[in-house]
Scaffold this motif. Structure first.
Motif, PDB file in Angstrom:
ATOM      1  N   LEU A 250       0.819  -1.210   0.000  1.00  0.00           N
ATOM      2  CA  LEU A 250       0.000   0.000   0.000  1.00  0.00           C
ATOM      3  C   LEU A 250       0.855   1.264   0.000  1.00  0.00           C
ATOM      4  N   GLY A 251       2.036   1.177   0.627  1.00  0.00           N
ATOM      5  CA  GLY A 251       2.926   2.327   0.668  1.00  0.00           C
ATOM      6  C   GLY A 251       3.438   2.725  -0.696  1.00  0.00           C
ATOM      7  N   GLY A 252       3.434   1.781  -1.634  1.00  0.00           N
ATOM      8  CA  GLY A 252       3.855   2.097  -2.986  1.00  0.00           C
ATOM      9  C   GLY A 252       2.792   2.792  -3.805  1.00  0.00           C
ATOM     10  N   MET A 253       1.563   2.856  -3.269  1.00  0.00           N
ATOM     11  CA  MET A 253       0.449   3.464  -4.004  1.00  0.00           C
ATOM     12  C   MET A 253      -0.088   4.733  -3.371  1.00  0.00           C
ATOM     13  N   PHE A 254       0.039   4.846  -2.033  1.00  0.00           N
ATOM     14  CA  PHE A 254      -0.640   5.928  -1.330  1.00  0.00           C
ATOM     15  C   PHE A 254       0.316   6.684  -0.422  1.00  0.00           C
ATOM     16  N   GLY A 255      -0.045   7.933  -0.134  1.00  0.00           N
ATOM     17  CA  GLY A 255       0.738   8.773   0.759  1.00  0.00           C
ATOM     18  C   GLY A 255       0.373   8.561   2.211  1.00  0.00           C
TER      19      GLY A 255
END
Length: 274
Positions: A250-255
């Motif tokens: 998820l960290g690769g997609m969202f701030g």
């Protein structure tokens, strides 16, 4: 952090029909003191305890644990949605301390159950009251579930374990289309949970990533909720590995703000935990 999906059980209670001998690592008791150090290491402060047996007795057992356990914010219990006195039983549980919703274990039943008029009547009652409703399905249940939700506007629902696609194989169109259709239903949420157990013993982040990416794009970060699915996850990975995997994917997609929602505030809002 909030862990919005985990389990406790005592094997001797005897109502966990899915506990077969091949699940040897799970054939022991799991309770609050087993989870507490794992939570602390991961930065989790509150949890949602979810049923694992198709009996009200297990729901009562979990509610008793929750009342005695500071970190358990609420219990998602089981109810028989085909019973004639469903509304009365809903009244009973709605009055119980720390009861926050229900989950029928649809994955173990023929999808035809979802079209049963008794199930539909109970689902309409759930919608009328705005009770949080966990959807536990396999991909084969999705067409029937989508039809039921479209026919029952206002169900306050969340999909568990992204509906358990087989992630040892290429993504199947039926699952992907089902996720897209569910995400189009207003208010429906989805748990980022139960991933490693569906991706095989040799699971990898890269194998799981396309599935999480599809779910994330369909639902958007405001309707995603993290859950560890501990101790079931230990069939394939440790609690720490599951948390790290979700953070990585998820960290690769969202701030940072979106991640705060997924790992805490979205779940608190969905279950109305304040």
């Amino acid at each position: 952090m909030l862990d919005a999906h985990h389990h406790f059980w005592a094997v001797a209670r005897g109502d966990y029909g899915w506990m077969t001998p091949d699940l040897k690592p799970l054939l022991r008791d799991f309770g609050p003191e087993d989870l507490r150090p794992l939570m602390q290491a991961a930065g989790i402060t509150r949890t949602v305890l979810v049923q694992a047996a198709e009996t009200e007795a297990e729901t009562d057992y979990l509610l008793d644990i929750a009342r005695k356990t500071d970190f358990v914010a609420g219990v998602v219990g089981w109810m028989d949605m085909l019973q004639e006195n469903f509304a009365a039983r809903l009244d009973h549980y709605a009055a119980q301390e720390k009861w926050i919703g229900l989950r029928p274990m649809l994955q173990g039943h023929d999808p035809a159950l979802i079209a049963d008029p008794r199930f539909r009547t109970s689902l309409a009652e759930v919608a009328r009251r705005g009770v949080p409703f966990d959807i536990l399905t396999f991909p084969r249940h999705l067409p029937a579930m989508i039809e039921a939700l479209r026919a029952t506007p206002g169900v306050h629902a969340i999909l568990d374990h992204i509906s358990k696609p087989d992630m040892t194989r290429p993504m199947e169109a039926g699952w992907a289309e089902g996720i897209t259709a569910l995400a189009a239903i207003p208010g429906l949420h989805c748990k980022i949970s139960g991933l490693v157990t569906e991706a095989g013993p040799d699971w990898s982040a890269e194998r799981i990533r396309p599935f999480v990416t599809h779910v994330a794009h369909a639902f958007g970060p405001q309707r995603l909720v993290f859950g560890s699915d501990w101790p079931v996850c230990t069939l394939a990975a440790s609690h720490a590995h599951v948390v790290d995997l979700a953070r990585d994917l998820l960290g690769g997609m969202f701030g940072a703000d979106a991640l705060q929602g997924i790992f805490e505030t979205n779940g608190l809002r969905f279950y109305r935990l304040g």
